[in-house]
Scaffold this motif. Structure first.
Motif, PDB file in Angstrom:
ATOM      1  N   SER A  31       0.915  -1.140   0.005  1.00 22.18           N
ATOM      2  CA  SER A  31      -0.202   0.166   0.075  1.00 22.18           C
ATOM      3  C   SER A  31       0.709   1.437   0.053  1.00 22.18           C
ATOM      4  CB  SER A  31      -0.846   0.168   1.402  1.00 22.18           C
ATOM      5  OG  SER A  31      -1.655   1.285   1.412  1.00 22.18           O
ATOM      6  N   LEU A  32       0.205   2.261  -0.675  1.00 27.36           N
ATOM      7  CA  LEU A  32       0.955   3.528  -0.803  1.00 27.36           C
ATOM      8  C   LEU A  32       0.137   4.878   0.282  1.00 27.36           C
ATOM      9  CD1 LEU A  32       1.981   3.801  -4.439  1.00 27.36           C
ATOM     10  CD2 LEU A  32       3.524   2.910  -2.574  1.00 27.36           C
ATOM     11  N   GLY A  33      -0.719   4.111   0.978  1.00 31.85           N
ATOM     12  CA  GLY A  33      -1.315   5.110   1.785  1.00 31.85           C
ATOM     13  C   GLY A  33      -0.845   5.501   2.846  1.00 31.85           C
ATOM     14  N   HIS A  34      -1.407   6.658   3.665  1.00 31.71           N
ATOM     15  CA  HIS A  34      -0.798   7.233   4.938  1.00 31.71           C
ATOM     16  C   HIS A  34      -1.659   6.867   6.116  1.00 31.71           C
ATOM     17  CE1 HIS A  34       1.782   9.823   2.392  1.00 31.71           C
ATOM     18  NE2 HIS A  34       0.825   9.741   1.598  1.00 31.71           N
ATOM     19  N   PHE A  35      -2.816   6.279   5.803  1.00 31.39           N
ATOM     20  CA  PHE A  35      -3.523   5.801   6.959  1.00 31.39           C
ATOM     21  C   PHE A  35      -3.422   4.569   7.666  1.00 31.39           C
ATOM     22  CE2 PHE A  35      -6.295   9.266   4.951  1.00 31.39           C
ATOM     23  CZ  PHE A  35      -6.662  10.024   5.940  1.00 31.39           C
ATOM     24  N   PRO A  36      -3.212   4.401   8.886  1.00 30.53           N
ATOM     25  CA  PRO A  36      -2.883   3.250   9.521  1.00 30.53           C
ATOM     26  C   PRO A  36      -4.072   2.396   9.131  1.00 30.53           C
ATOM     27  CG  PRO A  36      -2.832   4.879  11.451  1.00 30.53           C
ATOM     28  CD  PRO A  36      -3.262   5.337  10.039  1.00 30.53           C
ATOM     29  N   GLY A  37      -3.714   1.025   8.689  1.00 30.15           N
ATOM     30  CA  GLY A  37      -4.666   0.026   8.301  1.00 30.15           C
ATOM     31  C   GLY A  37      -4.187  -1.581   8.423  1.00 30.15           C
ATOM     32  N   SER A  39       8.568  -1.342   8.249  1.00 29.52           N
ATOM     33  CA  SER A  39       7.082  -0.780   7.595  1.00 29.52           C
ATOM     34  C   SER A  39       5.973  -1.006   8.320  1.00 29.52           C
ATOM     35  CB  SER A  39       6.807  -1.517   6.340  1.00 29.52           C
ATOM     36  OG  SER A  39       7.934  -1.107   5.501  1.00 29.52           O
ATOM     37  N   GLU A  40       4.949  -0.017   8.262  1.00 30.67           N
ATOM     38  CA  GLU A  40       3.934  -0.087   9.060  1.00 30.67           C
ATOM     39  C   GLU A  40       2.672  -0.666   8.159  1.00 30.67           C
ATOM     40  OE1 GLU A  40       3.419   3.892  10.252  1.00 30.67           O
ATOM     41  OE2 GLU A  40       5.180   3.963  11.532  1.00 30.67           O
ATOM     42  N   ARG A  41       1.695  -1.015   8.830  1.00 36.41           N
ATOM     43  CA  ARG A  41       0.492  -1.477   7.980  1.00 36.41           C
ATOM     44  C   ARG A  41      -0.153  -0.332   7.548  1.00 36.41           C
ATOM     45  NH1 ARG A  41      -0.272  -6.855   6.505  1.00 36.41           N
ATOM     46  NH2 ARG A  41       1.498  -7.948   7.420  1.00 36.41           N
ATOM     47  N   LYS A  42      -0.658  -0.156   6.520  1.00 35.05           N
ATOM     48  CA  LYS A  42      -1.613   0.975   6.124  1.00 35.05           C
ATOM     49  C   LYS A  42      -3.009   0.439   5.576  1.00 35.05           C
ATOM     50  CE  LYS A  42       1.870   3.982   7.006  1.00 35.05           C
ATOM     51  NZ  LYS A  42       1.496   5.074   8.062  1.00 35.05           N
ATOM     52  N   ALA A  43      -3.674   1.373   5.149  1.00 41.64           N
ATOM     53  CA  ALA A  43      -5.084   1.437   4.537  1.00 41.64           C
ATOM     54  C   ALA A  43      -5.117   1.464   3.370  1.00 41.64           C
ATOM     55  CB  ALA A  43      -6.238   2.201   5.308  1.00 41.64           C
ATOM     56  N   VAL A  44      -6.022   0.919   2.317  1.00 40.49           N
ATOM     57  CA  VAL A  44      -6.015   1.203   0.887  1.00 40.49           C
ATOM     58  C   VAL A  44      -7.432   1.732   0.694  1.00 40.49           C
ATOM     59  CG1 VAL A  44      -4.017  -0.581   0.228  1.00 40.49           C
ATOM     60  CG2 VAL A  44      -6.725  -1.137   0.435  1.00 40.49           C
ATOM     61  N   SER A  62     -16.992  -5.017   4.741  1.00 45.36           N
ATOM     62  CA  SER A  62     -15.623  -5.614   4.652  1.00 45.36           C
ATOM     63  C   SER A  62     -14.586  -4.722   4.852  1.00 45.36           C
ATOM     64  CB  SER A  62     -15.555  -6.810   3.649  1.00 45.36           C
ATOM     65  OG  SER A  62     -16.598  -8.072   3.522  1.00 45.36           O
ATOM     66  N   ALA A  63     -14.879  -3.425   4.153  1.00 42.82           N
ATOM     67  CA  ALA A  63     -13.696  -2.569   3.980  1.00 42.82           C
ATOM     68  C   ALA A  63     -13.559  -1.817   5.272  1.00 42.82           C
ATOM     69  CB  ALA A  63     -13.935  -1.546   2.810  1.00 42.82           C
ATOM     70  N   TRP A  64     -15.067  -1.569   5.944  1.00 38.20           N
ATOM     71  CA  TRP A  64     -15.214  -0.799   7.025  1.00 38.20           C
ATOM     72  C   TRP A  64     -14.452  -1.623   8.226  1.00 38.20           C
ATOM     73  CZ3 TRP A  64     -17.840  -2.045  11.620  1.00 38.20           C
ATOM     74  CH2 TRP A  64     -18.026  -0.910  12.734  1.00 38.20           C
ATOM     75  N   ARG A  65     -14.719  -2.952   8.269  1.00 42.41           N
ATOM     76  CA  ARG A  65     -14.255  -3.946   9.151  1.00 42.41           C
ATOM     77  C   ARG A  65     -12.688  -4.012   9.231  1.00 42.41           C
ATOM     78  NH1 ARG A  65     -16.386  -7.041  13.486  1.00 42.41           N
ATOM     79  NH2 ARG A  65     -15.514  -8.949  12.416  1.00 42.41           N
ATOM     80  N   THR A  66     -12.235  -3.831   7.950  1.00 42.54           N
ATOM     81  CA  THR A  66     -10.588  -3.668   7.723  1.00 42.54           C
ATOM     82  C   THR A  66      -9.880  -2.417   7.970  1.00 42.54           C
ATOM     83  OG1 THR A  66     -11.023  -5.490   5.990  1.00 42.54           O
ATOM     84  CG2 THR A  66      -8.654  -4.602   5.993  1.00 42.54           C
ATOM     85  N   GLY A  67     -10.990  -1.291   7.932  1.00 42.49           N
ATOM     86  CA  GLY A  67     -10.201  -0.243   8.217  1.00 42.49           C
ATOM     87  C   GLY A  67      -9.956   0.588   7.060  1.00 42.49           C
ATOM     88  N   ASP A  68     -10.510   0.179   6.089  1.00 45.40           N
ATOM     89  CA  ASP A  68     -10.369   0.869   4.539  1.00 45.40           C
ATOM     90  C   ASP A  68     -11.437   1.663   4.309  1.00 45.40           C
ATOM     91  OD1 ASP A  68      -7.884  -0.484   4.383  1.00 45.40           O
ATOM     92  OD2 ASP A  68      -8.775  -2.119   3.386  1.00 45.40           O
ATOM     93  N   ALA A  69     -11.409   2.723   3.607  1.00 45.37           N
ATOM     94  CA  ALA A  69     -12.491   3.657   3.010  1.00 45.37           C
ATOM     95  C   ALA A  69     -13.091   3.046   1.874  1.00 45.37           C
ATOM     96  CB  ALA A  69     -11.826   5.056   2.645  1.00 45.37           C
ATOM     97  N   PRO A 104     -18.568   9.132  -2.591  1.00 52.08           N
ATOM     98  CA  PRO A 104     -17.107   9.396  -2.411  1.00 52.08           C
ATOM     99  C   PRO A 104     -16.509   8.504  -1.548  1.00 52.08           C
ATOM    100  CG  PRO A 104     -18.393  11.479  -2.383  1.00 52.08           C
ATOM    101  CD  PRO A 104     -19.275  10.247  -2.090  1.00 52.08           C
ATOM    102  N   LEU A 105     -15.263   8.381  -1.369  1.00 48.00           N
ATOM    103  CA  LEU A 105     -14.641   7.541  -0.139  1.00 48.00           C
ATOM    104  C   LEU A 105     -15.151   7.788   1.104  1.00 48.00           C
ATOM    105  CD1 LEU A 105     -10.900   6.960  -1.382  1.00 48.00           C
ATOM    106  CD2 LEU A 105     -12.814   5.313  -1.392  1.00 48.00           C
TER     107      LEU A 105
END
Length: 281
Positions: free
Chosen positions: A12-18, A65-70, A104-111, A128-129
């Protein structure tokens, strides 16, 4: 609520934890390498052995590396052919899939976001996301009540304009009864993202009507244009119909292989376990 597990192939190239692997951050749990202390000033992660071996004599620290959201999107075909009802109405299957994906996205922490298209990318079907527990249920109710009238799904070509530029996981949900050139064009616009084509099919679509004896007269309707045509369904025509359907399916599979995509086939309804298996095989 049905839930399934998904994952992305590339970090992932995101910035939010996930939940997903990434190449970002310094203090996660997946060792990435060493950097000079001045680039990651945290003496707690100092690696003395690596520092002693460094030819430049630098103090080196371990970075992990940290885990991130997608971002996760559903790009959906809302043209008239999606109103087809065999074992299940296709729009109902689309609603089931979309509701489960949002949950499933909400439970995983993704938008989660949604783009609906027929002849155009529909602004009234743009979500929108967002990170919302109830977004999928509200969207599914609208999809189940929809009576589609679009004569084609050309709007899928413009769906990429409504997505974030950040690489996302994009589920393209359609029956893919489009010209192969149009499908290839749609996939080309989404090449920046990680794409999963989801084929919403029904067995009744691929089985010609029964024609006992010398055949029978059948009235067939084009699901997109509404045009009606009378055909005499004799045995030779049914066999040719089957051969053409098989050839179409093989051509579609070949197109996905060229794009290095693995399609997910939803036949006769939504199956959450089949979606999870698709990502973990």
């Amino acid at each position: 609520m049905k839930e399934f597990s998904y994952r992305v192939a590339r970090p992932s190239l995101g910035h939010f934890p996930g939940h997903h692997r990434s190449r970002r951050g310094d203090s996660g749990h997946e060792f990435r390498g060493h950097v000079p202390l001045q680039d990651a000033p945290d003496a707690r992660r100092l690696d003395l052995l690596a520092s002693l071996r460094d030819p430049l004599g630098q103090w080196l620290v371990r970075v992990a590396s940290e885990r991130k959201a997608v971002p996760v999107y559903a790009v959906a075909d809302l043209s008239a052919s999606m109103g087809y009802a065999g074992e299940r109405r296709k729009l109902d299957v689309l609603a089931d899939f979309t509701e489960a994906l949002a949950w499933s996205a909400w439970r995983t922490g993704d938008a989660f976001g949604f783009v609906g298209c027929d002849e155009t990318a529909r602004g009234d079907w743009l979500v929108p996301l967002m990170r919302s527990q109830g977004a999928g249920a509200m969207l599914a109710r609208r999809l189940r009540a929809l009576q589609p009238t679009g004569r084609n799904a050309a709007g899928l070509r413009d769906a990429h304009r409504l997505l974030r530029r950040e690489r996302s996981l994009v589920f393209v949900l359609s029956d893919f009864h489009l010209p192969l050139a149009d499908i290839e064009a749609v996939l080309a616009t989404l090449a920046h993202h990680e794409v999963v084509p989801v084929l919403l099919w029904d067995r009744a679509e691929f089985e010609p009507p029964a024609a006992p004896g010398i055949g029978r007269l059948a009235s067939l309707v084009d699901a997109e244009t509404g045009q009606r045509r009378l055909l005499w369904l004799r045995g030779s025509l049914r066999e040719r119909w089957k051969r053409q359907l098989q050839a179409r399916r093989e051509a579609l599979e070949a197109l996905f292989r060229r794009q290095r995509l693995r399609p997910l086939v939803m036949l006769d309804g939504f199956d959450a376990d089949a979606v999870t298996a698709h990502f973990h095989r």
